[in-house]
Design an enzyme around this catalytic site. Structure first.
Site, PDB file in Angstrom:
ATOM      1  N   HIS A 146       0.816  -1.221   0.000  1.00 41.32           N
ATOM      2  CA  HIS A 146       0.000   0.000   0.000  1.00 41.32           C
ATOM      3  C   HIS A 146       0.849   1.271   0.000  1.00 41.32           C
ATOM      4  CE1 HIS A 146      -3.355  -2.778   1.639  1.00 41.32           C
ATOM      5  NE2 HIS A 146      -3.342  -2.766   0.325  1.00 41.32           N
TER       6      HIS A 146
ATOM      7  N   HIS B  64      -7.495  -7.854  -8.314  1.00 39.43           N
ATOM      8  CA  HIS B  64      -7.831  -8.687  -7.141  1.00 39.43           C
ATOM      9  C   HIS B  64      -8.122  -7.717  -5.990  1.00 39.43           C
ATOM     10  CE1 HIS B  64      -5.344 -11.328  -9.663  1.00 39.43           C
ATOM     11  NE2 HIS B  64      -5.842 -12.381  -9.025  1.00 39.43           N
TER      12      HIS B  64
ATOM     13  N   SER C  37      -6.557  -2.080  -0.884  1.00 40.69           N
ATOM     14  CA  SER C  37      -6.010  -1.325  -2.020  1.00 40.69           C
ATOM     15  C   SER C  37      -7.058  -0.430  -2.697  1.00 40.69           C
ATOM     16  CB  SER C  37      -5.344  -2.276  -3.017  1.00 40.69           C
ATOM     17  OG  SER C  37      -6.180  -3.366  -3.343  1.00 40.69           O
TER      18      SER C  37
ATOM     19  N   ASP D 259     -13.337 -12.692 -13.322  1.00 38.81           N
ATOM     20  CA  ASP D 259     -11.998 -13.256 -13.148  1.00 38.81           C
ATOM     21  C   ASP D 259     -10.942 -12.174 -13.399  1.00 38.81           C
ATOM     22  OD1 ASP D 259     -10.037 -15.576 -13.000  1.00 38.81           O
ATOM     23  OD2 ASP D 259      -9.555 -14.671 -14.930  1.00 38.81           O
TER      24      ASP D 259
ATOM     25  N   ASP E 183      -2.776  -8.399  -7.610  1.00 38.18           N
ATOM     26  CA  ASP E 183      -2.461  -8.812  -6.234  1.00 38.18           C
ATOM     27  C   ASP E 183      -3.084 -10.169  -5.919  1.00 38.18           C
ATOM     28  OD1 ASP E 183      -1.761  -8.831  -3.564  1.00 38.18           O
ATOM     29  OD2 ASP E 183      -3.350  -7.439  -2.946  1.00 38.18           O
TER      30      ASP E 183
HETATM   31  C1  LIG Z   1      -4.601 -10.626  -1.672  1.00 40.17           C
HETATM   32  S1  LIG Z   1      -6.340 -10.432  -1.780  1.00 40.17           S
HETATM   33  C2  LIG Z   1      -6.524  -8.794  -2.363  1.00 40.17           C
HETATM   34  C3  LIG Z   1      -6.124  -7.716  -1.398  1.00 40.17           C
HETATM   35  C4  LIG Z   1      -6.288  -6.317  -1.914  1.00 40.17           C
HETATM   36  N1  LIG Z   1      -5.692  -6.142  -3.227  1.00 40.17           N
HETATM   37  C5  LIG Z   1      -5.687  -5.303  -0.960  1.00 40.17           C
HETATM   38  O1  LIG Z   1      -4.502  -4.982  -1.081  1.00 40.17           O
HETATM   39  O2  LIG Z   1      -6.415  -4.825  -0.088  1.00 40.17           O
HETATM   40  C6  LIG Z   1      -6.712 -11.378  -3.221  1.00 40.17           C
HETATM   41  C7  LIG Z   1      -8.159 -11.301  -3.671  1.00 40.17           C
HETATM   42  O3  LIG Z   1      -8.245 -11.908  -4.956  1.00 40.17           O
HETATM   43  C8  LIG Z   1      -9.489 -12.567  -5.082  1.00 40.17           C
HETATM   44  N2  LIG Z   1      -9.313 -13.546  -6.154  1.00 40.17           N
HETATM   45  C9  LIG Z   1      -8.658 -14.739  -6.124  1.00 40.17           C
HETATM   46  N3  LIG Z   1      -8.666 -15.304  -7.347  1.00 40.17           N
HETATM   47  C10 LIG Z   1      -9.316 -14.447  -8.185  1.00 40.17           C
HETATM   48  C11 LIG Z   1      -9.615 -14.460  -9.563  1.00 40.17           C
HETATM   49  N4  LIG Z   1      -9.253 -15.476 -10.359  1.00 40.17           N
HETATM   50  N5  LIG Z   1     -10.277 -13.409 -10.070  1.00 40.17           N
HETATM   51  C12 LIG Z   1     -10.660 -12.357  -9.282  1.00 40.17           C
HETATM   52  N6  LIG Z   1     -10.390 -12.298  -7.964  1.00 40.17           N
HETATM   53  C13 LIG Z   1      -9.725 -13.327  -7.419  1.00 40.17           C
HETATM   54  C14 LIG Z   1      -9.765 -13.119  -3.712  1.00 40.17           C
HETATM   55  O4  LIG Z   1     -11.173 -13.284  -3.534  1.00 40.17           O
HETATM   56  C15 LIG Z   1      -9.174 -12.027  -2.802  1.00 40.17           C
HETATM   57  O5  LIG Z   1     -10.183 -11.138  -2.400  1.00 40.17           O
END
Ligand SMILES: C[S@@+](CC[C@H](N)C(=O)[O-])C[C@H]1O[C@@H](n2cnc3c(N)ncnc32)[C@H](O)[C@@H]1O
Length: 281
Positions: free
Chosen positions: A19, A42, A100, A143, A164
């Protein structure tokens, strides 16, 4: 398949790195009045309650934001980072930690646009609650890899994409490289930021990821890594990194100043490393 919940990890040292770097790039984009796009492939929930049972399970925020929260930083980016976190904790007690998308919306001006993607309905529900009413924000249940490519190049053209993944599946490393290559071909002016974990050496794929991106000859690739003592036992995560593509001008010097201030607060074993992997074209 989607078992990962960021609420267990919110505010940990990896979030601190991610961040701060994110906010640094957003500040560079805000240096010009021209609008920017922010794509978060993500997104997660956008806001985390550190008193929730998930967050309290391992209290990972104690390795990260808790150590910085009360500090009086000299660097303006670090002052902004804490100002953003404090804006969600106005009574002066650390309870909510922004994800994020919340850091991006906090930075955005009226002309800027945010595209937020996630697949997990629970995360999307919280994201919608905290950020969904803002007209600059579009939320997609989609996705990450397919959606990021489909939304590229965005309008406005200037901007940043954050990738992410949780890297629960080892295929995610190859997916990241594939999507980065395709997105940068479609969106040559875009900045990309990719978070990755640094694991115990027998399972660590971070050298492979950096080398793979270096081989693609993308413009101005930099990595910024923050290592701490091992503390998330189930993953054996020793630290994490952020890879930037089309790294903003003079970003290395900014990160040097920032992490020289941050690292002493994160414990005796903490260290950081900034590497230039490719030069600007
Ligand atoms: C590490 S967390 C994200 C944290 C966020 N970026 C932050 O910094 O606050 C990863 C996220 O990706 C999502 N996720 C996992 N696989 C995914 C996919 N194929 N497509 C979209 N989202 C996905 C999960 O549900 C989760 O919420």
């Amino acid at each position: 398949m989607l078992s990962y919940r960021h609420s267990f990890h919110a505010g940990n040292h990896a979030d601190v790195l991610k961040h701060i770097v994110l906010l640094g790039v957003l500040k560079k984009l805000c240096a010009k009045d021209k609008a920017f796009s922010y794509i978060d492939s993500h997104s997660g929930a956008g806001m985390y309650d550190l008193l929730s049972s998930n967050a309290l399970m391992n209290a990972e925020y104690e390795s990260g934001i808790s150590r910085l929260w009360k500090h009086d930083f000299k660097n303006a980016l670090l002052q902004d980072y804490l100002a953003c976190v404090r804006s969600f904790n106005e009574d002066g007690e650390l309870r909510f930690y922004p994800g994020s998308p919340a850091f991006a919306l906090w930075s955005a001006r009226t002309q800027d646009r945010l595209q937020l993607l996630d697949l997990q309905p629970e995360e999307l529900g919280v994201l919608q609650y905290y950020l969904g009413r803002d007209e600059r924000v579009s939320i997609h249940q989609r996705d990450a890899f397919e959606g990021l490519l489909a939304l590229t190049p965005p309008e406005p053209r200037r901007g940043l994409a954050l990738i992410d993944p949780s890297f629960e599946q080892k295929e995610d490393y190859q997916r990241v490289v594939n999507v980065a290559k395709k997105v940068m071909r479609r969106w040559p002016v875009g900045i990309m930021a990719i978070w990755y974990p640094i694991l115990a050496s027998d399972r660590d794929r971070s050298p492979w990821l950096k080398a793979a991106l270096q081989r693609e000859k993308l413009s101005s690739v930099m990595s910024i890594e923050l290592r701490v003592a091992e503390q998330a036992q189930e993953y054996g995560m020793h630290g994490s990194g952020m890879l930037l593509i089309n790294t903003p001008w003079q970003f290395s010097a900014l990160m040097q100043d920032v992490f020289e201030e941050v690292v002493p607060l994160l414990g005796d074993n903490a260290s950081f490393l900034i590497e230039t992997l490719t030069e600007a074209e």
